[in-house]
Design an enzyme around this catalytic site. Structure first.
Site, PDB file in Angstrom:
ATOM      1  N   HIS A  23     -10.999   1.774  -3.120  1.00 54.93           N
ATOM      2  CA  HIS A  23      -9.983   2.340  -2.092  1.00 54.93           C
ATOM      3  C   HIS A  23     -10.435   1.443  -1.078  1.00 54.93           C
ATOM      4  CE1 HIS A  23      -8.596   5.377  -4.674  1.00 54.93           C
ATOM      5  NE2 HIS A  23      -7.674   5.632  -3.344  1.00 54.93           N
TER       6      HIS A  23
ATOM      7  N   GLU B 245       0.493   8.051 -15.625  1.00 60.21           N
ATOM      8  CA  GLU B 245      -0.640   7.299 -15.591  1.00 60.21           C
ATOM      9  C   GLU B 245      -1.869   7.749 -16.738  1.00 60.21           C
ATOM     10  OE1 GLU B 245      -2.266   7.748 -11.545  1.00 60.21           O
ATOM     11  OE2 GLU B 245      -1.967   9.879 -11.498  1.00 60.21           O
TER      12      GLU B 245
ATOM     13  N   ASP C 101      -4.362   3.616 -12.689  1.00 58.04           N
ATOM     14  CA  ASP C 101      -4.771   4.454 -13.676  1.00 58.04           C
ATOM     15  C   ASP C 101      -4.544   4.087 -15.042  1.00 58.04           C
ATOM     16  OD1 ASP C 101      -6.969   6.138 -12.278  1.00 58.04           O
ATOM     17  OD2 ASP C 101      -5.347   6.864 -11.021  1.00 58.04           O
TER      18      ASP C 101
ATOM     19  N   CYS D 237       3.970   2.166  -8.923  1.00 56.76           N
ATOM     20  CA  CYS D 237       3.145   2.072  -7.590  1.00 56.76           C
ATOM     21  C   CYS D 237       1.793   1.683  -7.608  1.00 56.76           C
ATOM     22  CB  CYS D 237       3.372   3.398  -6.936  1.00 56.76           C
ATOM     23  SG  CYS D 237       2.850   5.018  -7.979  1.00 56.76           S
TER      24      CYS D 237
HETATM   25  C1  PEP Z   1      -2.459   4.273  -9.960  1.00 62.03           C
HETATM   26  O1  PEP Z   1      -3.258   4.921 -10.424  1.00 62.03           O
HETATM   27  O2  PEP Z   1      -1.758   3.523 -10.087  1.00 62.03           O
HETATM   28  C2  PEP Z   1      -2.176   4.965  -8.462  1.00 62.03           C
HETATM   29  C3  PEP Z   1      -1.019   4.324  -7.640  1.00 62.03           C
HETATM   30  O3  PEP Z   1      -2.705   5.895  -7.876  1.00 62.03           O
HETATM   31  P1  PEP Z   1      -4.411   5.679  -7.280  1.00 62.03           P
HETATM   32  O4  PEP Z   1      -4.728   3.986  -7.322  1.00 62.03           O
HETATM   33  O5  PEP Z   1      -4.409   6.478  -6.014  1.00 62.03           O
HETATM   34  O6  PEP Z   1      -5.126   6.417  -8.408  1.00 62.03           O
HETATM   35 MG    MG Z   2      -3.801   7.016 -10.014  1.00 63.79          MG
END
Ligand code: PEP
Ligand code: MG
Length: 576
Positions: free
Chosen positions: A190, A432, A456, A503
């Site tokens: 993050h 995911e 994920d 995404c």
């Molecule tokens: C992902 O898992 O690719 C995603 C976009 O969600 P996050 O990174 O917030 O888990």
């Molecule tokens: Mg994710």
């Protein structure tokens, strides 16, 4: 001295070091000598006095800022801090179990907070986060470390840390951060995602650096190549300045191309959207001309506060984003908490594998009150823009059915009370998990669109923790298994007449782009500042050629061969 890490958020920076002490480090050794107990007990009393004085000061400040009635909370904090149960618990652990003072403090506060959380009494449940807060302040004084917030800083700094958790990230005043350097973490952790959203240079996974720097040191960050230089020499400074100049020039040129559409040589257009975490990221999204918001990670709204945000607070946040995007699509992802993002005020029980545990849609199902509040806020905001909802971490049709029923009933409730709602709010889901990929046809019947969460999806398909340094070489979205899952998702969506976005961080990776384009993905959602580079590459490729290329790539047996072919393609065409 130079260190190499991963270039998690591009840019250059030069400044003074600020070391962010990690809040959860455990004391070593795990047991102390009998002769040291007095020392540890006296540390406890000194720290408690200091914390009491700090809380008095906070109370005084709060009285002048928010009024005496509201400030009373901090007087209550002092009573809790001085409570006999805490004193006795800490002293007993030190004297009888020979536990070091910091661990003793942690244990006592945790056990009281756990007990309060289990009581069938809302008032006590709500006080759990107060306990955690007091415990953290006392621990800061026991360890003689100043709070992790950057409040005391006068000048902007380069933040160096072992790792930065999402909740620590929230407490940091980003206007005082020139760049981030972390020993651990990865491209999808993050700190990396937030740094990219705010265009703050970041190098992560450098390995040990905290022991090698002191607060007064100056460091250079080249977050394009992932290089950190501690106390640079004149020649290193010169080389750095040259590279920074070349980077800025190239960036300026990219911005010019960015005014043009994301269209291939043979006129296939890809929609390029932005990933955001809050309203201030919308500025970056607009600056880089995003076609919409493809992923609004709403969990940051929840981590920003000591308690659940109310429906009105969320409504205002979603409305602001929808209005700022001026009719362009805004995909609000419902709360995706858990995994590496726990919420201190939700009752997270310790889990062996949090990424396989209570997270995303699973929490929404167990806490329909939280989900309904969020959905009501988003539906109300839908009257002010072009909003869609997206549900994360889905593994079964039942989960989609339950959550869609809540959405429908919230919509009816709002209609019945005369609230204006856009009746065409789409409800999509993230792909995911391997289960979602294996049941794409069924999911295509219940979801209005798919969005591939490649961060994920890669972790779950490859059974490789997305944040682990030890197996970073195994975590790769170009693995043929992941590419085949992307192809299946695109094909299933198109067969059902639905659109599909990707995404995860893969969307901003130039090496993945030729394949994603060739597989027929409709939209990408990425860090806003990665849009110009991706757009330039799209404009230099032929869709028809990339279709053939992608077909070949997904047949390959290894990641290594995929990578070699992509490098050859990009080099041949001078694309990188
Ligand atoms: C992902 O898992 O690719 C995603 C976009 O969600 P996050 O990174 O917030 O888990
Ligand atoms: Mg994710």
């Amino acid at each position: 001295m130079q260190l190499k890490g991963l270039p998690a958020s591009p840019g250059f920076s030069h400044g003074k070091v600020f070391i962010l002490s990690n809040t959860d480090e455990c004391s070593k050794p795990l047991a102390i000598d009998q002769a040291d107990t007095e020392n540890h007990i006296s540390k406890f009393y000194t720290a408690r006095d200091q914390t009491k004085a700090d809380l008095k000061e906070t109370y005084r400040l709060a009285c002048s800022k928010i009024g005496e009635a509201e400030a009373e909370l901090f007087e209550g904090y002092i009573d809790i801090l001085m409570d006999d149960e805490i004193e006795e618990g800490v002293i007993e652990r030190i004297q009888e179990k020979l536990i070091p003072v910091d661990t003793a403090v942690r244990e006592v506060f945790k056990s009281i907070a756990d007990e309060m959380g289990e009581l069938d009494n809302e008032y006590f449940k709500e006080r759990v986060s107060d306990m955690n807060d007091i415990g953290r302040q006392l621990l800061d004084n026991v360890l003689d470390r100043k709070s992790s917030s950057l409040d005391s800083l006068k000048e902007p700094v380069i933040l160096v840390a072992r790792d930065i958790t999402p909740s620590e990230m929230i407490r940091i005043d980003l206007s005082k951060v020139l760049a981030f350097v972390t020993e651990e973490g990865g491209m999808t952790s993050h700190v990396s995602i937030i740094a990219r959203g705010r265009e703050i240079p970041a190098v992560v996974a450098t390995g040990p650096i905290i022991d090698k720097v002191s607060p007064a040191d100056s460091i250079l960050i080249n977050a394009v190549e992932g290089v950190v230089v501690i106390n640079p020499s004149i020649s290193e400074l010169k080389l750095f300045a040259e590279k920074e100049f070349a980077y800025l020039k190239q960036h300026e040129e990219l911005l010019k191309v960015n005014a043009l559409p994301a269209r291939t040589l043979d006129h296939k257009v890809l929609s390029l959207n932005a990933n955001i975490g809050n309203i201030s990221d919308v500025r970056t999204a607009r600056k880089y001309r995003a076609d919409g918001i493809g992923l609004f990670r709403t969990e940051f709204l929840f981590m920003d506060k000591p308690e659940l945000p109310s429906e009105d607070e969320q409504f205002l946040a979603y409305k602001d984003v929808a209005e700022a995007m001026n009719g362009a699509p805004v995909i609000i992802r419902t709360l995706d908490i858990g995994g590496d993002k726990p919420l201190p005020y939700l009752d997270f029980k310790p889990e062996e594998n949090p990424f396989l545990g209570w997270r995303g849609a699973r929490i929404s199902i167990d806490r329909p009150d939280i989900f309904r509040t969020q959905v009501r806020a988003a539906l109300r905001a839908s009257a002010f823009g072009n909003i869609a909802l997206m549900i994360p971490m889905i593994t079964s049709i039942e989960e989609m059915t339950i959550l869609k029923e809540i959405i429908d009933s919230a919509r009816k409730e709002l209609y019945a009370s005369g609230v204006k709602v856009n009746d065409k709010v789409e409800v999509g889901m993230m792909i995911e998990t391997p289960a979602a990929v294996m049941m794409l046809d069924e999911f295509a019947e219940v979801a209005d669109f798919f969005s591939i969460g490649s961060n994920d999806l890669t972790q779950y398909i490859l059974a490789a923790d997305r944040n682990s340094a030890a197996i970073r070489h195994l975590y790769n979205s170009l693995h043929p298994a992941v590419l085949r899952a992307v192809k299946q998702t695109v094909d299933a969506a198109h067969k059902a007449g639905k659109w599909v976005c990707l995404c995860g961080e893969m969307a901003g990776d130039k090496h993945a782009l030729p394949i994603l384009l060739g597989l027929g993905i409709d939209k990408l959602s990425l860090s806003p500042n990665a849009i110009p580079g991706i757009k330039k590459l799209i404009r230099s490729l032929s869709f028809a050629e990339m279709q053939l290329f992608a077909e070949k790539m997904i047949e390959l047996p290894s990641t290594h061969e995929v990578q070699e072919n992509i490098l050859a393609l990009l080099k041949k065409e001078h694309k990188i």
